[in-house]
Design an enzyme around this catalytic site. Structure first.
Site, short mmCIF file in Angstrom:
data_model
loop_
_atom_site.label_atom_id
_atom_site.label_comp_id
_atom_site.label_asym_id
_atom_site.label_seq_id
_atom_site.Cartn_x
_atom_site.Cartn_y
_atom_site.Cartn_z
N CYS A 211 33.92 30.72 22.36
CA CYS A 211 34.70 29.53 22.69
C CYS A 211 33.87 28.29 22.43
O CYS A 211 32.66 28.38 22.20
CB CYS A 211 35.15 29.56 24.15
SG CYS A 211 36.04 31.05 24.64
N ARG B 287 35.42 27.31 16.66
CA ARG B 287 34.88 28.27 17.60
C ARG B 287 35.97 28.93 18.45
O ARG B 287 35.68 29.88 19.20
CB ARG B 287 33.86 27.60 18.54
CG ARG B 287 32.66 27.00 17.83
CD ARG B 287 31.71 26.38 18.84
NE ARG B 287 31.17 27.37 19.73
CZ ARG B 287 30.05 28.07 19.52
NH1 ARG B 287 29.37 27.89 18.41
NH2 ARG B 287 29.61 28.94 20.40
N TRP C 181 38.76 31.15 22.34
CA TRP C 181 39.00 32.33 21.49
C TRP C 181 39.13 33.50 22.47
O TRP C 181 38.16 33.89 23.11
CB TRP C 181 37.84 32.52 20.51
CG TRP C 181 38.05 33.62 19.52
CD1 TRP C 181 39.02 33.70 18.56
CD2 TRP C 181 37.24 34.79 19.37
NE1 TRP C 181 38.86 34.85 17.82
CE2 TRP C 181 37.78 35.54 18.29
CE3 TRP C 181 36.11 35.29 20.02
CZ2 TRP C 181 37.24 36.74 17.87
CZ3 TRP C 181 35.57 36.48 19.60
CH2 TRP C 181 36.13 37.21 18.54
N ASN D 2 31.78 29.67 27.82
CA ASN D 2 31.68 30.40 26.56
C ASN D 2 30.82 31.63 26.82
O ASN D 2 29.69 31.52 27.28
CB ASN D 2 31.03 29.53 25.48
CG ASN D 2 30.74 30.31 24.19
OD1 ASN D 2 31.47 31.23 23.86
ND2 ASN D 2 29.68 29.94 23.50
N GLY D 3 31.37 32.82 26.52
CA GLY D 3 30.63 34.06 26.75
C GLY D 3 31.48 35.08 27.48
O GLY D 3 32.71 34.96 27.53
N THR E 252 28.56 39.11 7.33
CA THR E 252 28.04 38.45 6.13
C THR E 252 26.52 38.44 6.11
O THR E 252 25.90 38.62 5.04
CB THR E 252 28.60 37.02 6.05
OG1 THR E 252 29.99 37.08 5.72
CG2 THR E 252 27.87 36.18 5.01
N SER E 253 25.88 38.24 7.24
CA SER E 253 24.42 38.21 7.29
C SER E 253 23.84 39.58 6.92
O SER E 253 22.80 39.67 6.24
CB SER E 253 23.94 37.79 8.68
OG SER E 253 24.28 36.44 8.94
N SER F 290 21.01 35.73 10.86
CA SER F 290 22.19 35.20 11.54
C SER F 290 22.39 33.75 11.14
O SER F 290 21.45 32.96 11.23
CB SER F 290 22.03 35.32 13.07
OG SER F 290 23.01 34.56 13.75
N GLN F 291 23.59 33.40 10.72
CA GLN F 291 23.86 32.01 10.38
C GLN F 291 23.67 31.12 11.60
O GLN F 291 22.97 30.13 11.56
CB GLN F 291 25.29 31.89 9.83
CG GLN F 291 25.64 30.53 9.24
CD GLN F 291 25.99 29.46 10.25
OE1 GLN F 291 25.55 28.31 10.14
NE2 GLN F 291 26.77 29.80 11.26
N SER F 292 24.29 31.48 12.70
CA SER F 292 24.25 30.63 13.90
C SER F 292 22.98 30.79 14.71
O SER F 292 22.59 29.89 15.44
CB SER F 292 25.44 30.97 14.81
OG SER F 292 25.29 32.29 15.34
N THR G 122 24.37 35.05 17.44
CA THR G 122 25.26 36.21 17.40
C THR G 122 24.86 37.21 18.48
O THR G 122 23.72 37.66 18.54
CB THR G 122 25.20 36.87 16.02
OG1 THR G 122 25.37 35.88 15.01
CG2 THR G 122 26.25 37.93 15.88
N GLU H 44 30.65 41.89 0.37
CA GLU H 44 30.89 40.52 0.82
C GLU H 44 32.17 39.95 0.22
O GLU H 44 32.92 39.25 0.90
CB GLU H 44 29.69 39.64 0.47
CG GLU H 44 29.83 38.17 0.83
CD GLU H 44 30.00 37.91 2.33
OE1 GLU H 44 30.39 36.78 2.68
OE2 GLU H 44 29.76 38.83 3.13
N LYS I 206 35.36 38.67 2.45
CA LYS I 206 35.98 37.35 2.36
C LYS I 206 37.50 37.46 2.22
O LYS I 206 38.25 36.71 2.84
CB LYS I 206 35.40 36.57 1.19
CG LYS I 206 34.00 36.05 1.43
CD LYS I 206 34.00 34.95 2.48
CE LYS I 206 32.68 34.85 3.20
NZ LYS I 206 32.39 35.91 4.14
N GLU J 7 38.85 38.51 5.60
CA GLU J 7 38.70 37.47 6.63
C GLU J 7 39.77 36.40 6.54
O GLU J 7 40.39 36.05 7.56
CB GLU J 7 37.33 36.79 6.49
CG GLU J 7 36.17 37.54 7.11
CD GLU J 7 34.89 36.74 6.98
OE1 GLU J 7 34.22 36.54 8.00
OE2 GLU J 7 34.57 36.31 5.85
N HIS K 119 33.58 60.45 -5.21
CA HIS K 119 33.55 61.23 -3.97
C HIS K 119 34.62 60.75 -3.00
O HIS K 119 34.38 60.63 -1.79
CB HIS K 119 32.16 61.14 -3.34
CG HIS K 119 31.07 61.61 -4.25
ND1 HIS K 119 30.86 62.94 -4.54
CD2 HIS K 119 30.15 60.92 -4.97
CE1 HIS K 119 29.85 63.05 -5.38
NE2 HIS K 119 29.40 61.84 -5.66
N LYS L 137 33.90 31.44 14.47
CA LYS L 137 32.75 31.26 13.58
C LYS L 137 31.56 32.11 13.97
O LYS L 137 31.05 32.87 13.18
CB LYS L 137 32.35 29.78 13.56
CG LYS L 137 31.16 29.47 12.67
CD LYS L 137 31.49 29.70 11.21
CE LYS L 137 30.32 29.44 10.32
NZ LYS L 137 30.60 29.77 8.93
#
Length: 695
Positions: free
Chosen positions: A2, A33, A109, A136-137, A388-389, A433-435, A438, A566, A570, A573, A589, A690
């Protein structure tokens, strides 16, 4: 996951309309977010009557302003409309002026409970809104706390885990009054006692009419920043910005902000404090007090805690307001795809050493240089990430193995934790991690630290939890990403990990020529990405052909197995279309059974060590009348598709380990255009947010 935001003006006259717009705009900056519901809390003009201290009578602080709470399902726009509609219907004076006012806001979220006004934040302690919280959490022990509070007479109205927090705050407050016979408990003591009972990850902001014009924020495992804009009078009686290294404690006029992300602060101030885990930040009378909560000590503590205060210096945000605006682009994702030449340039700036006749080309990563010997002696290097990471690390793995000679393994953070997989003291664990926030990656980091591994962080966020808690690391410096689907962070992560491989292998003479070729490739990479961005119209045309399809397969191998994963991610997503990235070596296989003349298949077959194998894959798919789209190196279209029965996407050729950076861009463009054509919100895809800071 959030977004939380708060605004407090002290000795700065502001109208209610202005305060509302600051809160609304903060939420707009954080909407990536969470965007299924939102809410705010401000003060009314009405003072509460002085009434008895009996909590059953809904006692409020003498003379305090009544909190007004607005909550709405849907996007921020729905909340804004509902607030102004209610203001009109109740004759709320939007021009009323406040010299001191504290407001809080939240965009959600959903994790516990469906999107609805009753599950939106701020969550309340009950009738009278004596304590209000935005969160948030996730509170992992909320069910136990809820049962206890119900036994003490509390009624719950929402399905959220958050609602236990304000009710617990009221319980603590009422108990303290009962013991003392009068109100002597401070706001910070109430919050510290609440923290003592909470388990899980959270960032919280508390507001209460018992403590008018005060705010308290605290965090454990979720991001939170304090923004400080201090003002001073100029010679003409106006106000001007006052620069200070520390938050002043002298009652000087100021505006103070809390936010989950710097995006919501940058238009107000660049002076921020990155709040650390278990810190409690109390805003009162224009002062900023920081308390350090000792969780282990508090568990065994009797009575209300009184921790000592600490002093922290402010830091300066290295970003501009323009970075959080779309400019001439229709969407943030589109803007961020097209920003990749610049983000790659920024990521590599100052890190690539050109060399001369007497000195070889090299890489300088200041955050790693003191630990390179340890990394080279590692038993293995373990990449740990999510989504993605993880894919970016997978793309970099072959080159790191080649130059380091150290075995490199891959771990999805959640799977590592589920298995309690082995991590050794002789390992180097790299957390991507982008942020930098995570949740699963953070828990895996804690696990690796407990097992004694050297921990390296690769993040896009200075001061993030991963950046603070790893032994060393590299900031990818890609600039802020607003769109939920990561694009420029992905390509910058690959570039950083390629440079990391170069730095680790820098002591090997036999690989010098290879290293210098890759460094040359890195210098030229931004221009190659500019070149491939010219395929935008071609990818839009391809999207028109695919927009009504139900499924899309992508085959890759070697360096470009990660590209297939990836690219498919995308499409899933943002375009909400089934897509699967498959290792081409596994085609026979199982996946080959899906191939027919109707199923579109993208094969990534640029010129590298796996090129001949991918040619074989193309032939086998042709033999089964596969509907093929082949990505190949420029000029090799006739070679990979000799009979002209497949569509060809030609991209510039670069060094093999850097090819995933180039190859992903057409797939990013394809997913963007598919999403727009299919009528979905490209920046806010369904059910996603995000940076997933909840489990």
């Amino acid at each position: 996951m959030c977004g939380i935001f708060a605004y407090l003006n002290y000795n700065v006259q502001k109208e209610r309309r202005y305060i509302l717009e600051v809160l609304f705009n903060g939420l707009r900056r954080l909407e990536y977010r969470g965007y299924d519901s939102s809410g705010i809390c401000i003060d009314s003009d009405l003072s509460q009557p002085s009434i008895a201290l009996d909590p059953a009578e809904n006692g409020l602080a003498d003379g305090s302003c009544k909190p007004l709470v607005f909550r709405q399902e849907g996007k921020i726009l729905s909340l804004v409309r509902s607030v102004y509609d209610e203001a009109d219907s109740t004759n709320l004076n939007l021009e009323a002026s406040f010299s001191v006012h504290a407001g809080i806001a939240h965009t959600r979220w959903a994790t516990h409970g469906v999107p609805s006004p009753r599950n939106s934040h701020p969550q309340s302690s009950g009738v009278g809104n004596e304590f209000l919280v935005v969160h948030n959490g996730i509170i992992t022990n909320y069910e136990v706390l809820k049962e206890t509070l119900i036994r003490h007479g509390f009624n719950f109205e929402s399905d959220t885990d958050t609602e236990v927090i304000p009710k617990l705050a009221k319980f603590v407050f009422d108990e303290a009054k009962t013991e003392k016979g009068e109100q002597t408990v401070t706001f910070s003591q109430v919050v510290l006692e609440v923290m003592r009972h909470l388990e899980g990850a959270y960032a919280l902001i508390f507001k209460s009419p018992h403590y008018p014009n005060e705010l308290i924020a605290c965090k454990r495992g979720s991001p939170l920043l304090l923004g400080v804009k201090e003002l001073s009078e100029d010679a003409n009686g106006g106000t001007s910005f006052h620069d200070s290294k520390f938050p002043t404690m002298d009652g000087q006029p100021k505006e103070l902000f809390f936010s989950s992300d710097a995006n919501a602060l940058i238009e107000h101030t660049k002076k921020v404090l990155v709040i650390e885990d278990d810190e409690v930040v109390h805003l009162k009378d224009g002062s900023v007090s920081i308390l350090k909560f000792d969780y282990n000590k508090a568990k065994n503590h009797g009575g209300l805690p009184r921790p000592a205060s600490v002093q922290r210096a402010l830091s300066v945000l290295e970003m501009e307001v323009e970075q959080i605006k779309k400019g001439n682009y229709e969407h943030f994702m589109q803007k961020e795809i097209h920003e990749q030449p610049e983000s790659l340039t920024t990521t590599m700036r100052g890190r690539l050493i050109c060399g001369d006749s007497s000195k070889a080309k090299s890489v300088l990563l200041g955050g790693l240089k003191d630990h390179l010997k340890t990394i080279r002696r590692s038993r293995r290097i373990v990449f740990i990430g999510c989504g993605t990471s993880y894919n970016a690390a997978l793309a970099a793995r072959p080159f790191l193995e080649e130059l380091s000679g150290v075995p490199v393994t891959m771990e999805l953070a959640s799977d590592l934790l589920d298995r309690q997989g082995p991590i050794y003291r002789e390992d180097t664990a790299v957390f991507v991690s982008q942020s930098g926030e995570t949740a699963d990656t953070l828990l895996a980091l804690q696990y690796a630290l407990e097992n004694g591994a050297l921990c390296v962080g690769i993040t896009n966020t200075v001061g993030s939890a991963i950046a603070r808690n790893t032994h060393c690391g590299v900031h990818i410096n890609a600039g802020c990403e607003i769109g939920v689907a990561s694009t420029k962070a992905y390509t910058s992560q690959i570039a950083v990990m390629a440079m990391m491989a170069l730095a680790i292998g820098d002591d090997t003479i036999s690989s010098q020529a290879r290293r210098e070729a890759v460094i040359d490739g890195l210098f030229g990479l931004p221009n190659k990405v500019r070149e491939v961005l010219k395929l935008d119209d071609e990818m839009k045309d391809l999207a028109k052909l695919l927009m009504d399809e139900q499924s899309l397969l992508m085959f890759g191998r070697g360096y470009n197995y990660a590209t297939a994963l990836e690219g498919a991610l995308k499409v899933k997503e943002v375009a909400l279309m089934h897509s699967e990235g498959i290792l081409a070596g596994e085609m026979k296989h199982g996946p080959l059974a899906l191939v027919d003349e109707t199923l579109p298949i993208i094969v990534i077959a640029t010129h590298d060590a796996c090129f001949s194998k991918q040619q074989s894959v193309i032939q086998q798919l042709h033999a089964r009348k596969g509907r093929l789209i082949v990505m190949c190196s420029k000029g090799e279209g006739p070679l990979v598709c000799s009979n002209g029965s497949c569509r060809v996407i030609e991209v510039p050729q670069v060094e093999d380990c850097l090819q995933p950076v180039v190859n992903i861009v057409p797939l990013q463009l394809l997913s963007y255009h598919l999403t727009v054509l299919r009528g979905y919100n490209v920046d806010q895809p369904r059910n996603l947010a995000k940076s997933v800071t909840t489990q």
